[in-house]
Design a protein around this motif. Structure first.
Motif, PDB file in Angstrom:
ATOM      1  N   PRO A  38       0.831  -1.201   0.000  1.00 23.98           N
ATOM      2  CA  PRO A  38       0.000   0.000   0.000  1.00 23.98           C
ATOM      3  C   PRO A  38       0.863   1.248   0.000  1.00 23.98           C
ATOM      4  CG  PRO A  38       0.008  -1.013   2.171  1.00 23.98           C
ATOM      5  CD  PRO A  38       0.717  -1.959   1.250  1.00 23.98           C
ATOM      6  N   ASP A  39       0.258   2.372  -0.313  1.00 21.88           N
ATOM      7  CA  ASP A  39       0.940   3.654  -0.295  1.00 21.88           C
ATOM      8  C   ASP A  39       1.634   3.831   1.046  1.00 21.88           C
ATOM      9  OD1 ASP A  39       1.666   6.327  -0.146  1.00 21.88           O
ATOM     10  OD2 ASP A  39      -0.170   7.056  -1.079  1.00 21.88           O
ATOM     11  N   PRO A  40       2.964   4.064   1.080  1.00 22.66           N
ATOM     12  CA  PRO A  40       3.655   4.173   2.358  1.00 22.66           C
ATOM     13  C   PRO A  40       3.236   5.371   3.189  1.00 22.66           C
ATOM     14  CG  PRO A  40       5.122   4.760   0.555  1.00 22.66           C
ATOM     15  CD  PRO A  40       3.889   4.173  -0.060  1.00 22.66           C
ATOM     16  N   PHE A  41       2.485   6.291   2.580  1.00 25.75           N
ATOM     17  CA  PHE A  41       2.051   7.463   3.337  1.00 25.75           C
ATOM     18  C   PHE A  41       0.558   7.414   3.654  1.00 25.75           C
ATOM     19  CE2 PHE A  41       5.701   8.727   0.731  1.00 25.75           C
ATOM     20  CZ  PHE A  41       6.585   9.005   1.749  1.00 25.75           C
ATOM     21  N   ILE A  42      -0.035   6.212   3.545  1.00 19.76           N
ATOM     22  CA  ILE A  42      -1.456   6.065   3.844  1.00 19.76           C
ATOM     23  C   ILE A  42      -1.707   6.427   5.308  1.00 19.76           C
ATOM     24  CG2 ILE A  42      -1.291   3.634   4.502  1.00 19.76           C
ATOM     25  CD1 ILE A  42      -3.952   3.214   3.067  1.00 19.76           C
ATOM     26  N   GLY A  45      -5.571   2.632   7.693  1.00 25.66           N
ATOM     27  CA  GLY A  45      -5.420   1.429   6.898  1.00 25.66           C
ATOM     28  C   GLY A  45      -6.473   1.352   5.824  1.00 25.66           C
ATOM     29  N   ALA A  46      -6.336   0.381   4.966  1.00 24.40           N
ATOM     30  CA  ALA A  46      -7.305   0.144   3.906  1.00 24.40           C
ATOM     31  C   ALA A  46      -7.459  -1.356   3.741  1.00 24.40           C
ATOM     32  CB  ALA A  46      -6.828   0.776   2.596  1.00 24.40           C
ATOM     33  N   GLU A  47      -8.577  -1.776   3.193  1.00 24.24           N
ATOM     34  CA  GLU A  47      -8.790  -3.192   2.957  1.00 24.24           C
ATOM     35  C   GLU A  47      -7.767  -3.725   1.961  1.00 24.24           C
ATOM     36  OE1 GLU A  47     -12.192  -6.274   1.212  1.00 24.24           O
ATOM     37  OE2 GLU A  47     -12.733  -4.194   1.681  1.00 24.24           O
ATOM     38  N   VAL A  48      -7.237  -4.890   2.238  1.00 24.50           N
ATOM     39  CA  VAL A  48      -6.280  -5.523   1.331  1.00 24.50           C
ATOM     40  C   VAL A  48      -6.955  -5.798  -0.009  1.00 24.50           C
ATOM     41  CG1 VAL A  48      -4.966  -7.623   0.897  1.00 24.50           C
ATOM     42  CG2 VAL A  48      -4.882  -6.547   3.150  1.00 24.50           C
ATOM     43  N   THR A 177      -9.014  -3.731  15.484  1.00 22.82           N
ATOM     44  CA  THR A 177      -9.877  -2.561  15.463  1.00 22.82           C
ATOM     45  C   THR A 177      -9.280  -1.479  14.571  1.00 22.82           C
ATOM     46  OG1 THR A 177      -8.841  -1.677  17.462  1.00 22.82           O
ATOM     47  CG2 THR A 177     -10.802  -3.036  17.763  1.00 22.82           C
ATOM     48  N   THR A 178     -10.139  -0.738  13.896  1.00 23.86           N
ATOM     49  CA  THR A 178      -9.689   0.282  12.946  1.00 23.86           C
ATOM     50  C   THR A 178      -9.510   1.647  13.603  1.00 23.86           C
ATOM     51  OG1 THR A 178     -11.998   0.601  12.287  1.00 23.86           O
ATOM     52  CG2 THR A 178     -10.662  -0.912  10.960  1.00 23.86           C
ATOM     53  N   SER A 179      -9.787   1.737  14.896  1.00 22.46           N
ATOM     54  CA  SER A 179      -9.493   2.930  15.691  1.00 22.46           C
ATOM     55  C   SER A 179      -9.376   2.489  17.139  1.00 22.46           C
ATOM     56  CB  SER A 179     -10.591   3.994  15.545  1.00 22.46           C
ATOM     57  OG  SER A 179     -11.836   3.498  16.032  1.00 22.46           O
ATOM     58  N   GLU A 180      -8.723   3.298  17.956  1.00 24.87           N
ATOM     59  CA  GLU A 180      -8.558   2.946  19.364  1.00 24.87           C
ATOM     60  C   GLU A 180      -9.927   2.764  20.012  1.00 24.87           C
ATOM     61  OE1 GLU A 180      -6.331   4.759  23.301  1.00 24.87           O
ATOM     62  OE2 GLU A 180      -5.564   5.267  21.299  1.00 24.87           O
ATOM     63  N   SER A 181     -10.148   1.602  20.636  1.00 20.65           N
ATOM     64  CA  SER A 181     -11.424   1.244  21.264  1.00 20.65           C
ATOM     65  C   SER A 181     -12.560   1.153  20.250  1.00 20.65           C
ATOM     66  CB  SER A 181     -11.796   2.250  22.366  1.00 20.65           C
ATOM     67  OG  SER A 181     -10.795   2.303  23.354  1.00 20.65           O
ATOM     68  N   GLY A 182     -12.220   0.974  18.974  1.00 18.61           N
ATOM     69  CA  GLY A 182     -13.232   0.876  17.933  1.00 18.61           C
ATOM     70  C   GLY A 182     -13.649  -0.559  17.671  1.00 18.61           C
ATOM     71  N   ALA A 186     -13.925  -6.447   9.620  1.00 12.97           N
ATOM     72  CA  ALA A 186     -14.498  -7.690   9.108  1.00 12.97           C
ATOM     73  C   ALA A 186     -13.625  -8.284   8.018  1.00 12.97           C
ATOM     74  CB  ALA A 186     -15.907  -7.443   8.575  1.00 12.97           C
ATOM     75  N   ARG A 187     -12.852  -7.420   7.314  1.00 13.05           N
ATOM     76  CA  ARG A 187     -11.998  -7.845   6.212  1.00 13.05           C
ATOM     77  C   ARG A 187     -10.572  -7.432   6.497  1.00 13.05           C
ATOM     78  NH1 ARG A 187     -15.446  -7.769   0.956  1.00 13.05           N
ATOM     79  NH2 ARG A 187     -17.562  -7.898   1.791  1.00 13.05           N
ATOM     80  N   LEU A 188      -9.629  -8.155   5.967  1.00 14.32           N
ATOM     81  CA  LEU A 188      -8.215  -7.920   6.239  1.00 14.32           C
ATOM     82  C   LEU A 188      -7.801  -6.515   5.818  1.00 14.32           C
ATOM     83  CD1 LEU A 188      -5.612  -9.334   7.257  1.00 14.32           C
ATOM     84  CD2 LEU A 188      -5.165  -9.977   4.886  1.00 14.32           C
ATOM     85  N   GLN A 189      -7.084  -5.813   6.722  1.00 16.79           N
ATOM     86  CA  GLN A 189      -6.628  -4.445   6.493  1.00 16.79           C
ATOM     87  C   GLN A 189      -5.103  -4.403   6.361  1.00 16.79           C
ATOM     88  OE1 GLN A 189      -9.100  -1.636   6.589  1.00 16.79           O
ATOM     89  NE2 GLN A 189     -10.279  -3.519   6.239  1.00 16.79           N
ATOM     90  N   GLU A 190      -4.593  -3.353   5.690  1.00 14.48           N
ATOM     91  CA  GLU A 190      -3.156  -3.188   5.499  1.00 14.48           C
ATOM     92  C   GLU A 190      -2.759  -1.726   5.632  1.00 14.48           C
ATOM     93  OE1 GLU A 190      -2.142  -4.338   1.495  1.00 14.48           O
ATOM     94  OE2 GLU A 190      -3.469  -2.840   0.602  1.00 14.48           O
ATOM     95  N   ALA A 191      -1.521  -1.505   6.032  1.00 14.94           N
ATOM     96  CA  ALA A 191      -0.955  -0.154   6.085  1.00 14.94           C
ATOM     97  C   ALA A 191       0.558  -0.279   6.057  1.00 14.94           C
ATOM     98  CB  ALA A 191      -1.398   0.589   7.340  1.00 14.94           C
TER      99      ALA A 191
END
Length: 282
Positions: A38-42, A45-48, A177-182, A186-191
């Motif tokens: 993924p873009d190194p400056f993302i 995260g984003a879904e794989v 989680t996609t945010s702290e305490s979030g 459901a789908r694999l994320q990448e960053a």
């Protein structure tokens, strides 16, 4: 350590020198992906995409429910193992654990080409310390690994063949989680994010919390990109000479993606001797 958050990371590396073949721990034909980093400056995260482009990722499950991530590796003798964080398996019974590979979804969804592997034995690093998370690595011996058929959906990652360096940009993936305490993804994320120097890690995290003999850290000064709850044990990996190498294992952090609080990973290079000995003897 208030606010500690466990997780696993793997590195995507900018190639400098070719790895030394004498340092290879895992078998050849590893670390091959059908996609790009993924873009190194993302930010965040984003879904794989495309699905299954990181075919070594696995979901560690307890009684069928996802608890941590991890990575499939293959010894030079041809046996498969699952590498995760010791804090994910510490105190657990192997007969309650399983590993799903070839998967994109966190929930126990039926996916063509995926596999469920039973865990025969948990081998935690004998120097793991639950109070400090030093040596936070575990190797799982899989019961039915001989049934694995490698494909674009299932393939082992190469273990680190050399040490990381400050500024090396790496990728971390998981279903946390996609945010702290979030909420969990459901789908694999990448960053992607850079590895920091040990001196920077110690300054940001405290010399009484960061142990460079078994840890590395990664992140941006401004925060915004990190692993989070549920990503523990997952890979931080880097691309080196055309293949992807497991460089870190999501271990802990202060919250998620906070400014000046980089995420901490088990340092695969510094833990290599124990990994080599463990997979060669099992």
């Amino acid at each position: 350590m208030e606010g500690l958050l466990a997780g696993v990371l793997c590195l995507i590396v900018t190639v400098s020198a070719a790895p030394d073949p004498t340092q290879w721990i895992t078998a050849g034909n590893c670390g091959i992906s059908s996609g790009r980093a993924p873009d190194p400056f993302i930010v965040g995260g984003a879904e794989v995409s495309p699905m299954y482009k990181w075919p070594w990722i696995g979901s560690l499950r307890s009684s069928g429910s996802h608890i941590c991530g991890g990575s499939l590796i293959k010894s030079t003798a041809g046996r498969y193992f699952f590498v995760t964080a010791a804090h994910c398996t510490y105190g657990s019974n192997a007969n309650r654990l399983s590993v799903k590979i070839g998967t994109h979804f966190r929930a126990d969804t039926s996916e063509s080409g995926s596999m469920i592997l039973n865990v025969n034995r948990i081998i935690n690093n004998p120097n793991y310390r639950a109070t400090t998370l030093e040596n936070d690595i575990s190797i799982l011996v899989l019961t039915n690994s001989e049934s694995i058929v490698e494909s674009n959906q299932i393939r082992p990652i190469c273990y680190a063949s050399r040490d990381h360096y400050a500024g090396e940009v790496c990728t971390v993936i998981g279903w946390g989680t996609t945010s702290e305490s979030g909420s969990s993804a459901a789908r694999l994320q990448e960053a992607s994010k850079p590895i920091l120097s040990d001196s920077q890690c110690s300054s940001d995290l405290g010399s009484n919390n960061y142990y460079s003999n078994s840890m590395l850290c990664s992140g941006y000064d401004a925060g915004g990109v990190d692993a989070c709850q549920g990503d523990s044990g997952g890979p931080l990996f880097c691309q080196r000479n055309g293949v992807w190498e497991l460089v870190g294992i999501v271990s802990w952090g202060y919250g998620c993606a906070r400014p000046g609080r980089p995420g901490v990973y088990g340092d695969c290079w510094n833990l290599r001797d124990w990994v080599r000995q463990t997979i060669d003897s099992n």
